[in-house]
Design an enzyme around this catalytic site. Structure first.
Site, PDB file in Angstrom:
ATOM      1  N   ARG A   1     -22.578  21.087 -43.555  1.00 52.78           N
ATOM      2  CA  ARG A   1     -21.443  20.085 -43.897  1.00 52.78           C
ATOM      3  C   ARG A   1     -21.426  19.110 -42.738  1.00 52.78           C
ATOM      4  O   ARG A   1     -22.221  18.996 -41.932  1.00 52.78           O
ATOM      5  CB  ARG A   1     -20.001  20.964 -43.496  1.00 52.78           C
ATOM      6  CG  ARG A   1     -19.997  21.510 -42.049  1.00 52.78           C
ATOM      7  CD  ARG A   1     -19.358  20.681 -41.005  1.00 52.78           C
ATOM      8  NE  ARG A   1     -19.640  21.018 -39.426  1.00 52.78           N
ATOM      9  CZ  ARG A   1     -20.273  20.638 -38.716  1.00 52.78           C
ATOM     10  NH1 ARG A   1     -21.316  19.986 -38.949  1.00 52.78           N
ATOM     11  NH2 ARG A   1     -20.645  21.154 -37.408  1.00 52.78           N
TER      12      ARG A   1
ATOM     13  N   GLU B   1     -13.604  15.811 -33.742  1.00 53.63           N
ATOM     14  CA  GLU B   1     -14.857  16.518 -33.113  1.00 53.63           C
ATOM     15  C   GLU B   1     -14.182  17.352 -32.043  1.00 53.63           C
ATOM     16  O   GLU B   1     -13.681  16.591 -31.087  1.00 53.63           O
ATOM     17  CB  GLU B   1     -15.736  15.561 -32.766  1.00 53.63           C
ATOM     18  CG  GLU B   1     -17.253  16.297 -33.144  1.00 53.63           C
ATOM     19  CD  GLU B   1     -17.667  16.418 -34.661  1.00 53.63           C
ATOM     20  OE1 GLU B   1     -17.337  17.573 -34.876  1.00 53.63           O
ATOM     21  OE2 GLU B   1     -17.862  15.560 -35.389  1.00 53.63           O
ATOM     22  N   HIS B   2     -14.615  18.637 -31.735  1.00 56.90           N
ATOM     23  CA  HIS B   2     -14.421  19.313 -30.490  1.00 56.90           C
ATOM     24  C   HIS B   2     -12.938  19.539 -30.238  1.00 56.90           C
ATOM     25  O   HIS B   2     -12.331  19.361 -29.347  1.00 56.90           O
ATOM     26  CB  HIS B   2     -15.150  18.874 -29.293  1.00 56.90           C
ATOM     27  CG  HIS B   2     -16.553  18.953 -29.318  1.00 56.90           C
ATOM     28  ND1 HIS B   2     -17.301  20.082 -28.784  1.00 56.90           N
ATOM     29  CD2 HIS B   2     -17.788  17.993 -29.454  1.00 56.90           C
ATOM     30  CE1 HIS B   2     -18.500  20.225 -28.888  1.00 56.90           C
ATOM     31  NE2 HIS B   2     -18.891  18.975 -29.196  1.00 56.90           N
TER      32      HIS B   2
ATOM     33  N   SER C   1     -26.473  24.375 -40.058  1.00 62.87           N
ATOM     34  CA  SER C   1     -27.089  25.297 -40.758  1.00 62.87           C
ATOM     35  C   SER C   1     -26.994  26.694 -40.255  1.00 62.87           C
ATOM     36  O   SER C   1     -27.061  27.411 -41.031  1.00 62.87           O
ATOM     37  CB  SER C   1     -28.701  24.958 -40.283  1.00 62.87           C
ATOM     38  OG  SER C   1     -28.821  24.742 -39.035  1.00 62.87           O
TER      39      SER C   1
ATOM     40  N   ASP D   1     -16.675  24.927 -39.326  1.00 58.41           N
ATOM     41  CA  ASP D   1     -18.031  25.113 -39.943  1.00 58.41           C
ATOM     42  C   ASP D   1     -17.798  25.984 -41.258  1.00 58.41           C
ATOM     43  O   ASP D   1     -18.156  25.664 -42.368  1.00 58.41           O
ATOM     44  CB  ASP D   1     -19.067  25.288 -39.350  1.00 58.41           C
ATOM     45  CG  ASP D   1     -19.180  24.399 -37.972  1.00 58.41           C
ATOM     46  OD1 ASP D   1     -18.645  23.560 -38.075  1.00 58.41           O
ATOM     47  OD2 ASP D   1     -19.874  24.832 -37.272  1.00 58.41           O
TER      48      ASP D   1
ATOM     49  N   LYS E   1     -27.125  25.104 -29.929  1.00 58.38           N
ATOM     50  CA  LYS E   1     -25.916  25.076 -29.127  1.00 58.38           C
ATOM     51  C   LYS E   1     -25.782  26.535 -28.576  1.00 58.38           C
ATOM     52  O   LYS E   1     -25.086  26.611 -27.250  1.00 58.38           O
ATOM     53  CB  LYS E   1     -24.582  24.529 -29.576  1.00 58.38           C
ATOM     54  CG  LYS E   1     -24.140  25.319 -30.904  1.00 58.38           C
ATOM     55  CD  LYS E   1     -22.633  24.734 -31.366  1.00 58.38           C
ATOM     56  CE  LYS E   1     -22.142  25.577 -32.372  1.00 58.38           C
ATOM     57  NZ  LYS E   1     -23.174  25.256 -33.672  1.00 58.38           N
TER      58      LYS E   1
HETATM   59  C1  GLA Z   1     -19.841  23.122 -33.630  1.00 62.93           C
HETATM   60  C2  GLA Z   1     -18.785  24.502 -33.912  1.00 62.93           C
HETATM   61  C3  GLA Z   1     -17.244  23.804 -34.568  1.00 62.93           C
HETATM   62  C4  GLA Z   1     -16.964  22.600 -33.952  1.00 62.93           C
HETATM   63  C5  GLA Z   1     -18.006  21.500 -33.495  1.00 62.93           C
HETATM   64  C6  GLA Z   1     -17.362  20.218 -32.954  1.00 62.93           C
HETATM   65  O1  GLA Z   1     -20.182  22.595 -34.834  1.00 62.93           O
HETATM   66  O2  GLA Z   1     -19.125  25.318 -34.540  1.00 62.93           O
HETATM   67  O3  GLA Z   1     -16.279  24.813 -34.472  1.00 62.93           O
HETATM   68  O4  GLA Z   1     -16.432  22.751 -32.518  1.00 62.93           O
HETATM   69  O5  GLA Z   1     -19.308  21.960 -33.018  1.00 62.93           O
HETATM   70  O6  GLA Z   1     -16.555  19.655 -33.587  1.00 62.93           O
END
Ligand code: GLA
Length: 473
Positions: A53, A59-60, A158, A202, A246
């Site tokens: 996606r 974001e965040h 991914s 995601d 991450k």
């Molecule tokens: C990652 C996390 C998501 C979201 C984004 C930042 O992709 O899996 O849930 O927090 O970072 O927007």
């Protein structure tokens, strides 16, 4: 009566979701099927496809309880699967750098080591574990071959596509009936076994994506609605050539913790039972304020200097041990300073930008005006992620800067600290934009040597979410 097949499966099952992809053809499918047959000397029974996606804005904010606006992309993870009665999982990947893996489905162990990227199969195990936890009966085993073309560690999800694909395959193999919303929530919580405390964006878009529409996704409860993008809008994804897994660092969980602590301290200062406030959105409902008022509240209640852990314990009147237990995770207890003012400010303002973005898509009838407004919101989002949330990377900033005057707006997408940007262009400007980035960012860049530039910078449009297929005869 249910008929027993040769692998002990019943024939009269109701498949999970009603996801029957109509056609599945092409070189990747053939390669995946051949890989499966060579490995297992059997034919796969079904195929699962789950897309990556791109998040357009928001974001965040998902793990703070706020809505997001992503779309599914054309790149995906595909699985070829055969359920077997022996309760054993066997995994193989068409990418030979990912070694084969097998284990008993009844004794899964998900490897999480500090400072190390988890092995690829751990993401599969997360999805499988999530399904095993809700399965009323013992699980069947599975032979699985995996292939994927979502760029890895690029902010295009991914990992979540693999977790979600594993959950979908396991649910289907075990005849477990679930709705898309249920399996999306299950996939989101099971991905946390890897150690990162992501929100549900995601996995939600992985299941709920539809062709032609971005989605406005809300949480608690999970809901999604179509967002029709303005005529002429073309989104471009560009890889910064910096990657971040991450699950390898504590950066992501540190941001989650900072938002959590910011919400708790503000709650305490407002005389609320702060232990019950688990997100910035919770706090907003508790004080019944608008997002703009929440911004003022952050400025009033939280100072800009980083908070030491001692100061936080003092504010909340708790011991360090109690704070570790209640508000931190295993890879954030060591952190000594937290920036609460900046993170909370980003979240409330970004949540407001999502609202504005959706409103423009819905109500602005002049598409050139709509495009300009969306571009502006994307630019503001990037600035905030860079300066307040501090999750950008010099390469991402450079890409954003190079696009100025060519794209209407661009921003980092996904978790950040590397990965990709998403840029808003139009049918008329998209080629010029892509060519400019190729010339000024990729050509001659040592990190791009030997890479196909079209796979590093490309236009994308909203795609379909997860599907299950039987191979066309
Ligand atoms: C990652 C996390 C998501 C979201 C984004 C930042 O992709 O899996 O849930 O927090 O970072 O927007």
């Amino acid at each position: 009566m249910a008929e027993e097949t040769n692998n002990g499966m019943k024939n009269n099952y109701t498949p999970v979701l009603q996801l029957q992809g109509s056609k599945l053809r092409g070189a990747r499918v053939t390669q995946l099927k051949n890989h499966f047959v060579i490995k297992y000397k059997e034919e796969p029974e079904f195929f699962v496809r789950v897309p990556g996606r791109v998040n357009l804005i928001g974001e965040h904010v998902d793990y703070c309880g706020y809505s997001v606006l992503p779309m599914a992309i054309q790149y995906d993870i595909m699985l070829a699967v055969k359920p077997v009665s022996v309760p054993k999982l066997q995994l193989t990947n068409t990418d030979s750098s990912h070694s084969d893996f097998q284990c008993d489905v009844n004794s899964l162990s998900i490897e999480v080591k500090k400072g190390v990227s988890p092995p690829w199969h751990s993401y599969f195990l997360c999805g499988l574990k999530g399904v095993l936890e809700v399965l009323p009966q013992d699980s069947v085993g599975m032979l699985v071959a995996v292939t994927g073309n979502v760029p890895l560690s690029a902010g295009l999800s991914s990992s979540s596509a693999l977790v979600s694909a594993a959950a979908l395959a396991a649910a289907h193999a075990n005849m477990l009936k679930m709705t898309k919303l249920e399996i999306a929530s299950l996939s989101a919580s099971s991905e946390r076994y890897i150690g990162t405390q992501g929100g549900g964006m995601d996995q939600a878009i992985a299941f709920l994506g539809t062709k032609g529409c971005a989605k406005h996704i809300q949480f608690n409860p999970l809901l999604s609605e179509d967002v029709k993008l303005p005529d002429g809008a073309v989104f471009v994804i560009a890889h910064s050539l910096a990657v971040l897994n991450k699950a390898k660092t504590s950066d992501f969980n540190c941001r989650v913790a900072e938002c959590h602590l910011a919400a708790q301290i503000m709650a305490k200062k407002r005389g609320l039972s702060w232990e019950k406030v688990s997100s910035l959105a919770d706090l907003q409902s508790a004080v019944s304020a608008s997002l703009v008022e929440m911004v003022d509240l952050v400025k009033e209640l939280l100072h800009e200097e980083p908070y030491s852990k001692e100061e936080i314990c003092g504010e909340l009147e708790v011991s360090e041990g109690f704070l570790d237990q209640l508000s931190l995770s295993s890879n954030t207890t060591h952190i000594s300073h937290f920036k609460l003012h900046q993170r909370a400010l980003h979240v409330y303002q970004e949540a407001n930008r999502v609202r504005a973005f959706q409103e423009v898509c819905q109500n602005e009838t002049v598409s050139s005006l709509a495009l300009m407004k969306l571009g502006e919101l994307m630019r503001e989002s990037h600035e905030s992620l860079k300066n307040l949330y501090e999750c950008s990377h010099p390469n991402l900033d450079k890409l954003v800067y190079l696009g100025e005057g060519r794209a209407l707006g661009s921003r980092l997408t996904g978790a950040g600290w590397g990965g990709c940007i998403v840029a808003l262009t139009t049918k008329d400007t998209v080629s010029d934009y892509i060519n400019t980035l190729k010339e000024k960012f990729y050509k001659g860049n040592p990190a791009a040597v030997g890479k196909d530039l079209d796979s590093l910078v490309f236009a994308t449009e909203p795609n379909t979410g997860a599907e299950i297929y039987k191979l066309e005869q």
